[in-house]
Enzyme design. Structure first.
Site, PDB file in Angstrom:
ATOM      1  N   HIS A  45       0.831  -1.201   0.000  1.00 57.28           N
ATOM      2  CA  HIS A  45       0.000   0.000   0.000  1.00 57.28           C
ATOM      3  C   HIS A  45       0.868   1.254   0.000  1.00 57.28           C
ATOM      4  O   HIS A  45       1.439   1.626   1.034  1.00 57.28           O
ATOM      5  CB  HIS A  45      -0.957  -0.018   1.195  1.00 57.28           C
ATOM      6  CG  HIS A  45      -1.931   1.108   1.168  1.00 57.28           C
ATOM      7  ND1 HIS A  45      -2.269   1.838   2.277  1.00 57.28           N
ATOM      8  CD2 HIS A  45      -2.624   1.655   0.143  1.00 57.28           C
ATOM      9  CE1 HIS A  45      -3.149   2.776   1.937  1.00 57.28           C
ATOM     10  NE2 HIS A  45      -3.372   2.682   0.649  1.00 57.28           N
ATOM     11  N   ASN A  62      -5.062   4.387   6.687  1.00 57.67           N
ATOM     12  CA  ASN A  62      -6.440   4.684   6.277  1.00 57.67           C
ATOM     13  C   ASN A  62      -7.471   4.385   7.355  1.00 57.67           C
ATOM     14  O   ASN A  62      -8.548   4.980   7.365  1.00 57.67           O
ATOM     15  CB  ASN A  62      -6.797   3.945   4.987  1.00 57.67           C
ATOM     16  CG  ASN A  62      -6.173   4.619   3.781  1.00 57.67           C
ATOM     17  OD1 ASN A  62      -5.730   5.762   3.865  1.00 57.67           O
ATOM     18  ND2 ASN A  62      -6.133   3.925   2.660  1.00 57.67           N
ATOM     19  N   GLU A  94       2.870   0.472   3.302  1.00 54.59           N
ATOM     20  CA  GLU A  94       2.377  -0.536   4.235  1.00 54.59           C
ATOM     21  C   GLU A  94       2.457  -1.897   3.537  1.00 54.59           C
ATOM     22  O   GLU A  94       1.861  -2.084   2.477  1.00 54.59           O
ATOM     23  CB  GLU A  94       0.937  -0.226   4.643  1.00 54.59           C
ATOM     24  CG  GLU A  94       0.836   1.066   5.451  1.00 54.59           C
ATOM     25  CD  GLU A  94      -0.596   1.485   5.751  1.00 54.59           C
ATOM     26  OE1 GLU A  94      -0.819   2.090   6.805  1.00 54.59           O
ATOM     27  OE2 GLU A  94      -1.500   1.223   4.926  1.00 54.59           O
TER      28      GLU A  94
END
Ligand code: CAA
Ligand code: NAD
Length: 305
Positions: free
Chosen positions: A157, A207, A169
């Site tokens: 990510h 997130n 990530e």
């Protein structure tokens, strides 16, 4: 052939070639940082127009990076990176001989799952698969793949804008092998990034915290609590954020944000996330309906034309 290629690799992570699905904001950025790191990049999308859009993003960004990395020969810098990138609209050809697939297409569980189920049959037996999803479960995306592939499946990510944001990530599912996780971790470092390890939970680290904040900012204007301009000023000057929430929503893309929140509403119904955290917002939905998706379409909460 792919197996032999990986054995011959000079890199400890065994990754020489990366195939990127999606030439949008994220795919273009991932292609760029991979090419800058000397990886061979195959960038793929569904249309030539989308590939052209991606290459435009890369060209502009390479000049910005070149100005810092090689100010005396910016053109030479961009030329060298661009020489590592090829493009195709043929997904089968894109994975015929590659070490790592990194997917950055539309944030839809069905579309991602179907793509990987197809690629599983076409890619080499030891090709690693990774998704750049913002909010979906890596295990759910991998569902249509074989058990062997699931051991080679993880999350990568990246953050927008990829060339400037240091974090990646690296997500492991309960089936991701140690070798796969390590290879993903190592390749991020080769790209000049700082990887962190995440479990396969909704939103991973960033997130899970950032998206509820952005959605609540949108609900604030739905309720008429404050103007978007004042909220942006407040969060920049009062909390030290580089962008206010509406500037950032436009930067991320309102369609992508809407996909994330819609997907999370289903997760809330299943009891995985608190409902209040992910309730949809009127202001984002209205803009998406009008095709005003943020910076990438020229207009969102603000006008960029
Ligand atoms: N390509 C290459 N380099 C870029 C770039 C790009 N597209 N955008 C910015 N940069 C570089 C600049 O060249 C500059 O580098 P130096 O400091 O070495 O000179 C640096 O980044 C800062 O850029 P600027 O000075 O032009 O502008 P700024 O200081 O306003 O920073 C920003 C721009 C980095 C985008 C900053 O506003 C920022 O950090 N914004 C928040 C971004 C953010 O939160 N991203 C995460 C979004 S959420 C996400 O990605 C996850 C998800 O799943 C939705
Ligand atoms: P985008 O809308 O800019 O680009 C998506 C691209 O994928 C488009 O070019 C589209 O044509 C292409 N595409 C769609 N279906 C495809 C398919 N089957 N095969 C190949 N290409 C296909 O979106 P984006 O912002 O780059 O987001 C891509 C992914 O990255 C999403 O999963 C998103 O959640 C995630 N992400 C986005 C951000 C962000 O800030 N925008 C940050 C991190 C992660």
């Amino acid at each position: 052939a792919v197996g032999a290629q990986r054995l011959m690799s000079t890199q400890s992570d065994g990754i020489n070639t990366i195939t990127i699905f999606g030439a949008g904001l994220m795919g273009a950025g991932i292609a760029q940082v991979s090419a800058q790191a000397g990886l061979k990049v195959i960038l793929t999308d569904v249309t030539d127009k989308a590939l052209e859009n991606g290459m435009n993003i890369i060209n502009k960004s390479l000049v910005r990076v070149g100005k810092k990395q090689q100010p005396d020969d910016i053109e030479g810098y961009t030329r060298k990176a661009l020489a590592n990138i090829t493009t195709t609209t043929d997904p089968e050809q894109a994975v015929a001989s590659t070490d790592l697939v990194c997917e950055a297409i539309i944030e839809s569980i069905k579309v991602k799952r179907d793509l990987f189920a197809f690629l599983d049959k076409k890619a080499g037996a030891d090709t690693i698969f990774a998704s750049n999803t913002s909010s979906l479960g890596i295990s759910e995306i991998a569902e249509g793949c074989t058990e062997d592939r699931k051991a080679l499946f993880g999350g990568l990510h990246f953050f927008n804008p990829v060339p400037a944001m240091k974090l990646v990530e690296v997500v492991r599912t309960d089936k991701t092998s140690d070798a796969t996780f390590q290879a993903l971790f190592d390749v991020c470092k080769r790209m000049g990034k700082v990887p962190v390890a995440c479990n396969d939970t909704p939103g991973f680290i960033v997130n899970r915290l950032l998206v509820p904040y952005l959605l609540e900012a949108a609900r604030m204007i739905d309720r008429g609590d404050a103007t978007k301009e004042d909220i942006d000023i407040a969060m920049k000057l009062g909390a030290g954020y580089p962008m206010g929430p509406f500037e950032l929503l436009d930067y991320i893309g309102l369609d992508t944000t809407q996909f994330i929140s819609d997907g999370w509403v289903d997760k809330a119904k299943a009891g995985v996330l608190p409902e209040a955290l992910v309730a949809p917002t009127q202001s984002i939905a209205e803009l998406v309906k009008k095709g005003e998706l943020g910076r990438k379409s020229g207009k969102g909460f603000y006008d960029y034309t």
